[in-house]
Write an enzyme that holds these catalytic residues in place. Structure first.
Site, PDB file in Angstrom:
ATOM      1  N   SER A  15      -5.951  18.843   4.934  1.00 30.30           N
ATOM      2  CA  SER A  15      -6.008  17.997   3.854  1.00 30.30           C
ATOM      3  C   SER A  15      -6.821  18.766   2.335  1.00 30.30           C
ATOM      4  O   SER A  15      -8.334  18.602   2.573  1.00 30.30           O
ATOM      5  CB  SER A  15      -5.814  16.680   3.230  1.00 30.30           C
ATOM      6  OG  SER A  15      -6.717  16.370   4.355  1.00 30.30           O
TER       7      SER A  15
ATOM      8  N   HIS B  54      12.704  -3.978   4.855  1.00 30.70           N
ATOM      9  CA  HIS B  54      12.240  -2.399   4.575  1.00 30.70           C
ATOM     10  C   HIS B  54      12.125  -1.784   6.400  1.00 30.70           C
ATOM     11  O   HIS B  54      12.136  -1.718   5.945  1.00 30.70           O
ATOM     12  CB  HIS B  54      10.772  -4.159   5.281  1.00 30.70           C
ATOM     13  CG  HIS B  54       9.428  -2.626   5.317  1.00 30.70           C
ATOM     14  ND1 HIS B  54       8.461  -2.870   3.915  1.00 30.70           N
ATOM     15  CD2 HIS B  54       9.240  -2.284   6.430  1.00 30.70           C
ATOM     16  CE1 HIS B  54       7.556  -2.316   4.362  1.00 30.70           C
ATOM     17  NE2 HIS B  54       7.825  -2.456   6.298  1.00 30.70           N
TER      18      HIS B  54
ATOM     19  N   HIS C  86       0.886  -0.931   0.136  1.00 26.88           N
ATOM     20  CA  HIS C  86       0.094   0.341  -0.042  1.00 26.88           C
ATOM     21  C   HIS C  86       0.809   1.672  -0.499  1.00 26.88           C
ATOM     22  O   HIS C  86       1.862   1.190  -0.074  1.00 26.88           O
ATOM     23  CB  HIS C  86      -1.246   0.104   1.026  1.00 26.88           C
ATOM     24  CG  HIS C  86      -0.286  -0.053   2.533  1.00 26.88           C
ATOM     25  ND1 HIS C  86      -0.112   1.459   3.391  1.00 26.88           N
ATOM     26  CD2 HIS C  86       0.031  -1.118   2.861  1.00 26.88           C
ATOM     27  CE1 HIS C  86       1.022   0.593   4.106  1.00 26.88           C
ATOM     28  NE2 HIS C  86       1.147  -0.426   4.463  1.00 26.88           N
TER      29      HIS C  86
END
Length: 612
Positions: free
Chosen positions: A558, A131, A11
């Protein structure tokens, strides 16, 4: 030296470009495709990054990917084998995709690059980072610290769920890690799921809901679900969860423990849900604080860097700062998976290639205020607005600031698009919806009529850096809206006895300070400090608003509606303007008022996007 970093296929896909150690461009794919949390190969974000410096993939010294697919596949196989025969249906659904695409990600990436002009690249230039090492690199290398401890926390990477790294100069090494399935990120996501919000999207709703409740279930969580050690490490009882083998986060045993089933997304939020949110937030803060104390004691580090999705929990960050465990902390603004694109590129440059690191003066970081995305010239802005049949006036810089500040002082909601788009989940005054924080109705109006979202969700204040300590219990920079602090006592409003006795959502409409639109029910606020050197137009606007009103603070949320990615282009901004109750739109030097627009252009954005 040019290095492109990529995060993708889970994602928040993103791309970032590093030139001689500097982050020069970064963007999430969702901003271009208009699909929130888009996980696909970030072709648009890559094209933007390359165009920013005028190069093709062939001109790159390296391309770095943010995790190692073989290690992740190993974790999936071992997990399914450990829990067999449970989870067979999940295994059956996951394996075809892995065997067809994800396991052979190097080939997949090379195929995708061939679709880009100049993208037939040498496979030897394609690098892979673990990661959590990418997360750690994204936190340490852009930080203003020469030396620091680095704490990363998220759901899970390949195996790691939390890690401690030590950074010094251009060296970075992971010293300790917690491994799947014991994960603070997955624990918080399990409660996100239980409370009826979308995993990997709604965690911030849980954080925003928490102050309406009391942590009545915190001890039950600590007694039955998570065993937290004194050093902050922990163990999760997997008999309450389903994320290892199933298609949900929690199971019936979890629901039975708390006495209620999983909340449906359209179900009314009750005091139980608010108390549950407060409880998992309290447990999260306890773990983060214990980890912080043990890291300081074990390493002696004076500075701490944070990344990973849990580092977006600004309430926990604020408490960590307030405890003064470290002299200073720095948080990667794109702390989630998108920031892995920055981290893997910086890791390739400093660690793989051994390039030196430059520490900037005056404790400046290497993220350019987060303003790393596309920008548009005035000619481009006007061309897009004309195509959209918008009615606008082009103003000088001073006229624009004066007109916008006056509109805000009159209580109007303003869409504000200036300069380069922000990288990361927070709007920081480049793609923002702004309002007057003194208004007692502004929070409710913005939530219900502009954002089309739940009324309980708080808004953040943008405050002039030089004035922050006069309004909030904070005396340091918070440029990325990742620290929470309380409104100072002198600005608070004394509540009546009846107001103080209210519970839950009934607290929402009680003004608590001189700036009620940004003061949460516990007197807290998620603060963005605005520096003239970093964002001159936004600083000028707030300064003019202060001159008009005496208040150096604006509501900043936002520029999008619920479920929509933050706007990227002038066309995106105009569509959102026409699809919501925003009254004024400012794009570059173009000034638009709603009443002057063709009514036939009005859109209905209320149900235009999938709920987040």
């Amino acid at each position: 030296m040019r290095i492109l970093g990529i995060s993708a296929y889970y994602h928040d896909s993103a791309a970032a470009l590093i030139v001689d150690g500097d982050v020069v461009a970064a963007a999430q794919e969702e901003r271009f495709t208009r699909r929130k949390h888009d996980p696909s190969f970030p072709a648009n974000a890559i094209s933007y990054c390359l165009q920013n410096v005028g190069c093709t993939p062939r001109d790159l010294d390296a391309i770095a990917f943010y995790d190692k697919p073989f290690l992740k596949f190993e974790r999936l196989l071992e997990t399914y084998m450990s829990f067999a025969p449970a989870g067979f249906s999940s295994f059956r659904k996951a394996m075809p995709l892995w065997l067809r695409e994800k396991l052979f990600q190097k080939d997949l990436l090379l195929r995708e690059f061939r679709k880009i002009d100049g993208g037939d690249i040498d496979p030897k230039r394609l690098l892979f980072s673990e990661h959590h090492f990418a997360h750690a690199a994204s936190a340490f290398f852009p930080s203003p610290f020469t030396d620091a401890a680095v704490l990363t926390m998220d759901g899970v990477g390949e195996w790691t769920t939390s890690s401690l790294a030590i950074g010094s100069g251009n060296d970075l090494a992971i010293e300790k890690e917690l491994r799947f399935p014991h994960s603070l990120g997955l624990l918080y996501s399990a409660f996100t799921y239980y409370l009826g919000f979308k995993v990997n999207s709604g965690e911030y709703k849980v954080m925003g809901l928490a102050p309406y409740g009391e942590p009545k279930f915190a001890q039950a969580i600590l007694d039955r679900i998570v065993d937290v050690k004194q050093d902050g490490t922990f163990w999760l009882d997997q008999t309450y969860f389903d994320y290892c083998t199933g298609l949900t986060m929690t199971n019936d045993r979890f629901s039975n423990l708390f006495g209620q089933p999983v909340r449906k997304p359209d179900q009314l939020l009750t005091q139980f849900h608010m108390d549950m949110a407060a409880s998992i937030q309290a447990v999260t803060e306890e773990i983060v604080l214990k980890l912080g104390r043990s890291i300081r004691a074990e390493t002696g580090a004076r500075h701490l860097c944070l990344a990973g999705g849990v580092a977006l929990n600004c309430v926990a960050n604020g408490k960590l700062l307030k405890e003064r465990i470290f002299e200073d902390i720095w948080i990667q603004p794109a702390a989630g998976d998108a920031g892995g694109a920055v981290g893997t590129a910086l890791a390739a440059y400093h660690v793989n290639m051994g390039q030196p690191r430059r520490i900037r003066p005056n404790r400046q970081d290497g993220m350019s205020g987060g303003y790393l995305g596309p920008e548009f010239s005035q000619d481009e802005i006007e061309r897009e607005l004309r195509v959209a049949k918008a009615c606008f006036t082009t103003l000088s810089d001073d006229e624009l600031i004066n007109a916008t500040a006056q509109a805000l002082a009159e209580g109007k909601a303003v869409g504000w698009m200036q300069g380069r788009m922000e990288f990361g989940p927070r709007a920081l005054g480049a793609r923002s919806i702004l309002g007057d924080p003194r208004s007692a109705i502004m929070q409710k109006m913005l939530n219900l009529k502009v954002k089309y979202r739940e009324s309980f969700r708080p808004f953040a204040p943008s405050v002039l850096r030089e004035d922050v300590s006069e309004w909030f219990e904070l005396d340091c920079a918070s440029p990325y809206m990742l620290l929470v602090a309380d409104v100072v006592a002198s600005r608070r409003r004394q509540m009546t006895a009846s107001e103080a006795s209210l519970f839950g959502i009934d607290k929402l409409n009680v003004p608590r300070s001189e700036i009620p639109a940004v003061t949460h029910v516990d007197y807290s606020a998620r603060i963005q400090t605005v520096d003239r050197e970093v964002n001159a137009p936004y600083h000028a606007l707030i300064s003019r608003f202060k001159a008009l009103t005496g208040c150096p603070v604006l509501v900043n949320t936002s520029f999008n509606v619920r479920g929509e990615p933050i706007v990227c282009t002038p066309s995106d901004a105009f569509r959102c303007f026409m699809g919501s109750e925003i009254e004024v739109l400012v794009v570059g030097n173009a000034y638009l008022e709603k009443e002057e627009q063709d009514p036939g252009l009005k859109l209905n954005y209320e149900h235009a996007f999938e709920l987040d």
